[in-house]
Design an enzyme around this catalytic site. Structure first.
Site, PDB file in Angstrom:
ATOM      1  N   CYS A 129       0.812  -1.225   0.000  1.00  0.00           N
ATOM      2  CA  CYS A 129       0.000   0.000   0.000  1.00  0.00           C
ATOM      3  C   CYS A 129       0.842   1.270   0.000  1.00  0.00           C
ATOM      4  O   CYS A 129       0.336   2.346  -0.313  1.00  0.00           O
ATOM      5  CB  CYS A 129      -0.918   0.023   1.210  1.00  0.00           C
ATOM      6  SG  CYS A 129      -1.962  -1.416   1.276  1.00  0.00           S
ATOM      7  N   HIS A 269      -3.495   6.692   2.576  1.00  0.00           N
ATOM      8  CA  HIS A 269      -3.891   5.412   1.995  1.00  0.00           C
ATOM      9  C   HIS A 269      -5.214   5.008   2.632  1.00  0.00           C
ATOM     10  O   HIS A 269      -5.383   5.082   3.852  1.00  0.00           O
ATOM     11  CB  HIS A 269      -2.818   4.359   2.275  1.00  0.00           C
ATOM     12  CG  HIS A 269      -3.301   2.973   2.041  1.00  0.00           C
ATOM     13  ND1 HIS A 269      -3.876   2.608   0.850  1.00  0.00           N
ATOM     14  CD2 HIS A 269      -3.328   1.868   2.832  1.00  0.00           C
ATOM     15  CE1 HIS A 269      -4.242   1.332   0.920  1.00  0.00           C
ATOM     16  NE2 HIS A 269      -3.918   0.864   2.115  1.00  0.00           N
ATOM     17  N   ASN A 299     -10.160  -0.679  -0.202  1.00  0.00           N
ATOM     18  CA  ASN A 299      -8.706  -0.558  -0.133  1.00  0.00           C
ATOM     19  C   ASN A 299      -8.116  -0.999  -1.475  1.00  0.00           C
ATOM     20  O   ASN A 299      -8.211  -2.173  -1.823  1.00  0.00           O
ATOM     21  CB  ASN A 299      -8.205  -1.446   1.021  1.00  0.00           C
ATOM     22  CG  ASN A 299      -6.685  -1.439   1.148  1.00  0.00           C
ATOM     23  OD1 ASN A 299      -5.982  -0.945   0.282  1.00  0.00           O
ATOM     24  ND2 ASN A 299      -6.198  -2.013   2.240  1.00  0.00           N
TER      25      ASN A 299
HETATM   26  N1  ACO Z   1     -18.149  -9.565   8.351  1.00  0.00           N
HETATM   27  C1  ACO Z   1     -18.621  -9.835   9.588  1.00  0.00           C
HETATM   28  N2  ACO Z   1     -17.805 -10.146  10.618  1.00  0.00           N
HETATM   29  C2  ACO Z   1     -16.474 -10.162  10.386  1.00  0.00           C
HETATM   30  C3  ACO Z   1     -15.933  -9.874   9.108  1.00  0.00           C
HETATM   31  C4  ACO Z   1     -16.842  -9.571   8.076  1.00  0.00           C
HETATM   32  N3  ACO Z   1     -16.435  -9.282   6.822  1.00  0.00           N
HETATM   33  N4  ACO Z   1     -14.583  -9.963   9.177  1.00  0.00           N
HETATM   34  C5  ACO Z   1     -14.286 -10.286  10.447  1.00  0.00           C
HETATM   35  N5  ACO Z   1     -15.416 -10.409  11.184  1.00  0.00           N
HETATM   36  C6  ACO Z   1     -15.561 -10.745  12.599  1.00  0.00           C
HETATM   37  C7  ACO Z   1     -14.384 -11.491  13.152  1.00  0.00           C
HETATM   38  O1  ACO Z   1     -14.484 -12.860  12.890  1.00  0.00           O
HETATM   39  C8  ACO Z   1     -14.482 -11.163  14.612  1.00  0.00           C
HETATM   40  O2  ACO Z   1     -15.463 -11.998  15.183  1.00  0.00           O
HETATM   41  P1  ACO Z   1     -15.283 -12.573  16.688  1.00  0.00           P
HETATM   42  O3  ACO Z   1     -15.279 -11.376  17.573  1.00  0.00           O
HETATM   43  O4  ACO Z   1     -16.498 -13.421  16.842  1.00  0.00           O
HETATM   44  O5  ACO Z   1     -13.998 -13.315  16.677  1.00  0.00           O
HETATM   45  C9  ACO Z   1     -15.045  -9.744  14.647  1.00  0.00           C
HETATM   46  O6  ACO Z   1     -15.612  -9.536  13.338  1.00  0.00           O
HETATM   47  C10 ACO Z   1     -13.997  -8.688  14.922  1.00  0.00           C
HETATM   48  O7  ACO Z   1     -12.858  -8.913  14.097  1.00  0.00           O
HETATM   49  P2  ACO Z   1     -11.611  -7.968  14.118  1.00  0.00           P
HETATM   50  O8  ACO Z   1     -10.618  -8.466  13.137  1.00  0.00           O
HETATM   51  O9  ACO Z   1     -11.148  -7.758  15.521  1.00  0.00           O
HETATM   52  O10 ACO Z   1     -12.299  -6.607  13.589  1.00  0.00           O
HETATM   53  P3  ACO Z   1     -11.704  -5.182  13.470  1.00  0.00           P
HETATM   54  O11 ACO Z   1     -12.583  -4.227  14.123  1.00  0.00           O
HETATM   55  O12 ACO Z   1     -10.229  -5.114  13.787  1.00  0.00           O
HETATM   56  O13 ACO Z   1     -11.830  -4.902  11.887  1.00  0.00           O
HETATM   57  C11 ACO Z   1     -10.423  -4.887   9.918  1.00  0.00           C
HETATM   58  C12 ACO Z   1     -11.149  -5.720  10.968  1.00  0.00           C
HETATM   59  C13 ACO Z   1     -11.467  -4.120   9.131  1.00  0.00           C
HETATM   60  C14 ACO Z   1      -9.613  -5.783   9.007  1.00  0.00           C
HETATM   61  C15 ACO Z   1      -9.490  -3.859  10.619  1.00  0.00           C
HETATM   62  O14 ACO Z   1      -8.739  -4.514  11.611  1.00  0.00           O
HETATM   63  C16 ACO Z   1      -8.513  -3.185   9.685  1.00  0.00           C
HETATM   64  O15 ACO Z   1      -8.898  -2.425   8.811  1.00  0.00           O
HETATM   65  N6  ACO Z   1      -7.189  -3.390   9.909  1.00  0.00           N
HETATM   66  C17 ACO Z   1      -6.135  -2.689   9.166  1.00  0.00           C
HETATM   67  C18 ACO Z   1      -5.935  -3.221   7.813  1.00  0.00           C
HETATM   68  C19 ACO Z   1      -4.724  -2.569   7.209  1.00  0.00           C
HETATM   69  O16 ACO Z   1      -4.385  -1.428   7.475  1.00  0.00           O
HETATM   70  N7  ACO Z   1      -3.998  -3.291   6.372  1.00  0.00           N
HETATM   71  C20 ACO Z   1      -2.774  -2.824   5.834  1.00  0.00           C
HETATM   72  C21 ACO Z   1      -2.944  -2.158   4.567  1.00  0.00           C
HETATM   73  S1  ACO Z   1      -3.646  -3.228   3.384  1.00  0.00           S
HETATM   74  C22 ACO Z   1      -2.453  -3.612   2.199  1.00  0.00           C
HETATM   75  O17 ACO Z   1      -1.269  -3.428   2.356  1.00  0.00           O
HETATM   76  C23 ACO Z   1      -3.027  -4.328   0.949  1.00  0.00           C
END
Ligand code: ACO
Length: 342
Positions: A129, A269, A299
């Site tokens: 990214c 980003h 993203n």
């Molecule tokens: N729909 C419904 N529920 C979901 C989904 C979905 N699509 N995905 C995950 N969940 C659930 C999980 O299973 C979890 O359930 P549990 O509590 O029963 O275990 C719950 O939602 C919470 O999951 P988390 O992963 O803790 O959710 P979070 O609030 O952290 O959001 C996300 C996840 C959106 C991925 C976030 O952490 C994020 O954006 N992280 C940063 C990503 C990033 O910056 N990446 C780097 C750049 S990308 C690149 O380089 C290509």
């Protein structure tokens, strides 16, 4: 040989410092739009979860016959038009991508004949990214040294083909698109004032594609285990992302002798709306000054910054003289900040 030519060009300019600028900017997204409702039909997710946790409402998805280089070529042509340069005038092509057409050759090489750049140097840059900021920085150095005059930097991603459509923790986040910039000493806008780049490979496994490289060559077993797709530990990345982007910005501001208040626009980003909100808070920049379009594109990795940048230029938000902070974070881990005076 080429290097000498570059130094000679620098000497011919009397050793004067050459200032790299963004003299053209172009973007492209595939036509097809996929909404959260479409994802609800494919995986166990909901429109509500996706909007609340990420801010994303829809994303663009490439047509089956399109490949990453095609997306990049569309954006590159628009950037060249914007900069008013022809293919003959392009000296170097850099393609930042984390979803290449093939591992060999580079996506830049696949793009090159489609742009009429045969014989010109072309290479890929792998910084996920952060690829666009890394690419602008590298291009800026080539221009600054005098080695090249017009460098085409492309951020092109076809992420919907390298993600697991059964893994809800990542598939709802990603989208396809491309953006490109011409970096050159020409024009009176887009001066690149400076940049700060960072990487920390100890966190490589927070976002990676385990199989398909030398570490784990592709086998029937790796395909069955779905190891040739992106794997992401999103919530671990979340906290590091905000901290790293804020720190890189702080270093850059200090180096440039600027304060947070001097930033007119932040173009980050687009990984997660909540990350952007937390970043704005850390940087003490009002939310109205952050360019956000994650709602419509998701993203798009190396394409997300140019997509947001072009949008803010087209709708007239960015004015001449504005100080624009580009800031990003991604797999690698890689992160960086770059300041532009428009
Ligand atoms: N729909 C419904 N529920 C979901 C989904 C979905 N699509 N995905 C995950 N969940 C659930 C999980 O299973 C979890 O359930 P549990 O509590 O029963 O275990 C719950 O939602 C919470 O999951 P988390 O992963 O803790 O959710 P979070 O609030 O952290 O959001 C996300 C996840 C959106 C991925 C976030 O952490 C994020 O954006 N992280 C940063 C990503 C990033 O910056 N990446 C780097 C750049 S990308 C690149 O380089 C290509």
């Amino acid at each position: 040989m080429v290097r000498l030519e570059g130094w000679e060009r620098l000497r011919a300019k009397g050793g004067k410092v050459i200032e790299p600028r963004i003299s053209g900017l172009g973007v492209y997204v595939p036509e097809k739009v996929m909404t959260n409702a479409d994802w609800e039909r494919l995986v166990d997710t909901s429109d509500e979860w996706i909007i609340q946790r990420t801010g994303i409402r829809e994303r663009h998805v490439a047509a089956p016959e399109e490949v990453t280089s095609d997306l990049g070529v569309h954006a590159a042509k628009k950037a060249m038009d914007d900069a008013r340069i022809t293919a003959e005038e392009v000296d170097l092509l850099i393609c930042a991508t984390a979803s290449p057409d093939t591992l060999l050759p580079s996506t830049a090489c696949w793009m090159q004949p489609k742009l009429g750049l045969e014989g010109k140097p072309a290479f890929d840059l792998s910084a996920a990214c952060s690829g666009f900021i890394y690419g602008l920085t590298v291009a800026g150095q080539f221009v600054r040294s005098g080695m090249y005059e017009n460098v085409l930097v492309v951020g092109a991603e076809l992420l919907t083909r390298v993600m697991d459509w059964q893994d809800r923790s990542i598939c709802v986040l990603l989208g396809d698109g491309a953006g490109a910039a011409v970096v050159s000493p020409q024009g009176d806008r887009g001066r690149i004032l400076g940049s700060k780049l960072h990487a920390d490979g100890t966190y490589g496994e927070l976002l990676w594609m385990p199989a398909g490289g030398t570490r784990m060559p592709a086998t029937i077993e790796t395909v069955e285990k779905r190891l040739h797709y992106y794997l992401m530990r999103g919530n671990e990345l979340f906290k590091i992302a905000v901290k790293c982007m804020a720190e890189a910005t702080g270093e850059l501001l200090q180096e440039l002798g600027m304060a947070n208040e001097d930033i007119d626009w932040v173009i980050p980003h687009q990984a997660n709306m909540r990350i952007l909100q937390a970043l704005a808070k850390r940087l003490r920049v009002s939310w109205e000054r952050v360019v956000v379009n994650i709602q419509r594109y998701g993203n798009t990795s190396a394409a997300s910054i140019p997509l947001a940048f072009r949008e803010a230029l087209d709708d007239g938000r960015i004015k001449k003289g504005d100080k624009i902070l580009l800031v990003s974070f991604g797999g690698g881990l890689t992160w960086g900040a770059l300041m532009i005076e428009w």
